[in-house]
Design an enzyme around this catalytic site. Structure first.
Site, mmCIF file in Angstrom:
data_model
loop_
_atom_site.group_PDB
_atom_site.id
_atom_site.type_symbol
_atom_site.label_atom_id
_atom_site.label_comp_id
_atom_site.label_asym_id
_atom_site.label_seq_id
_atom_site.Cartn_x
_atom_site.Cartn_y
_atom_site.Cartn_z
ATOM 1 N N GLY A 152 27.490 20.709 46.512
ATOM 2 C CA GLY A 152 27.533 20.423 45.074
ATOM 3 C C GLY A 152 27.951 21.615 44.231
ATOM 4 N N PHE A 153 27.634 22.807 44.712
ATOM 5 C CA PHE A 153 27.901 23.988 43.887
ATOM 6 C C PHE A 153 28.330 25.184 44.747
ATOM 7 C CE2 PHE A 153 24.662 21.317 42.016
ATOM 8 C CZ PHE A 153 25.176 21.086 40.747
ATOM 9 N N HIS A 201 37.443 18.571 51.646
ATOM 10 C CA HIS A 201 36.034 18.282 51.903
ATOM 11 C C HIS A 201 35.585 17.248 50.876
ATOM 12 C CE1 HIS A 201 31.662 20.100 51.810
ATOM 13 N NE2 HIS A 201 31.685 18.864 52.284
ATOM 14 N N MET A 232 27.184 22.236 56.828
ATOM 15 C CA MET A 232 26.889 22.754 55.487
ATOM 16 C C MET A 232 25.756 23.772 55.596
ATOM 17 S SD MET A 232 29.014 21.596 53.349
ATOM 18 C CE MET A 232 28.302 22.499 51.970
ATOM 19 N N MET A 240 33.061 15.092 49.114
ATOM 20 C CA MET A 240 31.632 14.915 48.834
ATOM 21 C C MET A 240 31.525 13.709 47.918
ATOM 22 S SD MET A 240 30.710 18.902 48.436
ATOM 23 C CE MET A 240 32.435 19.339 48.357
ATOM 24 N N GLY A 246 28.475 29.434 45.182
ATOM 25 C CA GLY A 246 27.616 30.571 44.863
ATOM 26 C C GLY A 246 26.146 30.427 45.219
ATOM 27 N N MET A 263 34.185 16.282 44.532
ATOM 28 C CA MET A 263 32.815 15.807 44.265
ATOM 29 C C MET A 263 32.847 14.685 43.241
ATOM 30 S SD MET A 263 31.042 19.495 43.754
ATOM 31 C CE MET A 263 31.277 20.819 44.944
ATOM 32 N N SER A 265 37.713 28.629 49.206
ATOM 33 C CA SER A 265 37.424 27.381 48.503
ATOM 34 C C SER A 265 37.944 27.417 47.076
ATOM 35 C CB SER A 265 35.915 27.132 48.495
ATOM 36 O OG SER A 265 35.633 26.099 47.593
ATOM 37 N N HIS A 312 40.616 25.347 51.160
ATOM 38 C CA HIS A 312 39.520 24.368 51.203
ATOM 39 C C HIS A 312 39.378 23.728 49.820
ATOM 40 C CE1 HIS A 312 35.664 22.836 52.843
ATOM 41 N NE2 HIS A 312 35.168 23.063 51.643
ATOM 42 N N ASP A 348 37.316 21.086 47.516
ATOM 43 C CA ASP A 348 36.033 20.382 47.396
ATOM 44 C C ASP A 348 36.108 19.273 46.367
ATOM 45 O OD1 ASP A 348 34.148 21.852 49.135
ATOM 46 O OD2 ASP A 348 34.704 23.554 47.879
ATOM 47 N N GLY A 378 33.923 30.683 49.018
ATOM 48 C CA GLY A 378 34.313 30.489 47.626
ATOM 49 C C GLY A 378 34.012 31.711 46.799
ATOM 50 N N ASP A 428 30.281 26.158 55.835
ATOM 51 C CA ASP A 428 30.603 26.162 54.406
ATOM 52 C C ASP A 428 29.343 26.393 53.570
ATOM 53 O OD1 ASP A 428 31.650 25.635 51.884
ATOM 54 O OD2 ASP A 428 32.060 23.513 52.274
ATOM 55 N N GLY A 429 29.368 27.467 52.779
ATOM 56 C CA GLY A 429 28.283 27.741 51.833
ATOM 57 C C GLY A 429 27.625 29.082 52.089
#
Ligand code: DX5
Ligand code: ZN
Length: 217
Positions: free
Chosen positions: A143-144, A67, A138, A69, A146, A38, A9, A34, A36, A198, A176-177
């Protein structure tokens, strides 16, 4: 033998040295990049938009997995196609007319995917599963980077796998995540085909090697 798709990511890359990170990804075993996007409305954070992608598209040799968002993703399909997206991923929760949006993405020549948030049940995909190339589960609240992996995702992979088998489709299961070697291994065993990572990749001492380790799962 699995052949897991690995998608680092961009969110966790160093934006001051983006070219260096893209070069690392180009020379790694990563399959996709990937990206992201937002909007600060659908999720409580703002990342970047198509100008960054425009500059990436010249140097990135990997397939670009976007992706979104954002609210009303249907308004931006052509914009993302022109910015270099190969695969466009919209949130179920942000798409009132999801079926139409998926058809529009495909009409632009991109692969189409739908993402569901941690609280959204897999069962809502029953009437769209035959139309999408991929489903993204997800495993954190979007949104974030880590954040900690939400364990309930394992159950959702199993449910999604059986929905795919029931419909006899070739749908890719992406997660993802909070993906690392431990969560990733279990996800792949349960049937996930594509892993986004990520923080685990970019904060590791040797990102190229970390990508190879994820690829081997
Ligand atoms: C979260 C993003 C993710 C994020 C993953 O909203 O959709 O793609 O970059 O980051 P890690 O792997 O650090 O959880
Ligand atoms: Zn993402």
């Amino acid at each position: 033998m699995h052949n897991t798709i690995v998608a680092p990511s961009l969110l966790s890359a160093n934006f001051a040295h983006l070219e260096k990170d893209i070069e690392m990804i180009n020379n790694s075993q990563a399959d996709w990049l990937h990206v992201d996007v937002m909007d600060g409305v659908f999720v409580p954070n703002i990342s970047f938009g198509t100008p960054i992608m425009e500059s990436l598209k010249k140097s990135c040799k990997k397939l670009i997995d976007v992706h979104l968002m954002i609210v009303q993703p249907e308004r931006y399909i052509t914009l993302f196609k022109d910015a270099g997206a190969h695969l466009l991923n919209v949130h179920y929760e942000a798409s009132t007319h999801l079926h139409r949006t998926i058809q529009q993405i495909k009409a632009e020549g991109m692969k189409a995917a739908v993402t569901i948030n941690p609280h959204t049940p897999v069962a809502v995909l029953e009437d769209i599963i035959c139309d999408v190339d991929m489903v993204l589960l997800m495993s954190v609240n979007p949104g974030f980077g880590g954040q900690k992996f939400i364990e309930n995702t394992y159950k959702k992979v199993t449910q999604l796998k059986s929905l795919i088998e029931k419909n006899n489709t070739e749908t890719i299961i992406q997660v993802d995540g909070g993906v690392n070697l431990e969560t990733g291994k279990k996800l792949v065993e349960l049937g996930a085909n594509a892993l986004v990572a990520g923080n685990f990749v970019f904060s590791s001492p040797n990102p190229t090697d970390t990508i190879a380790q994820l690829k081997a799962l």
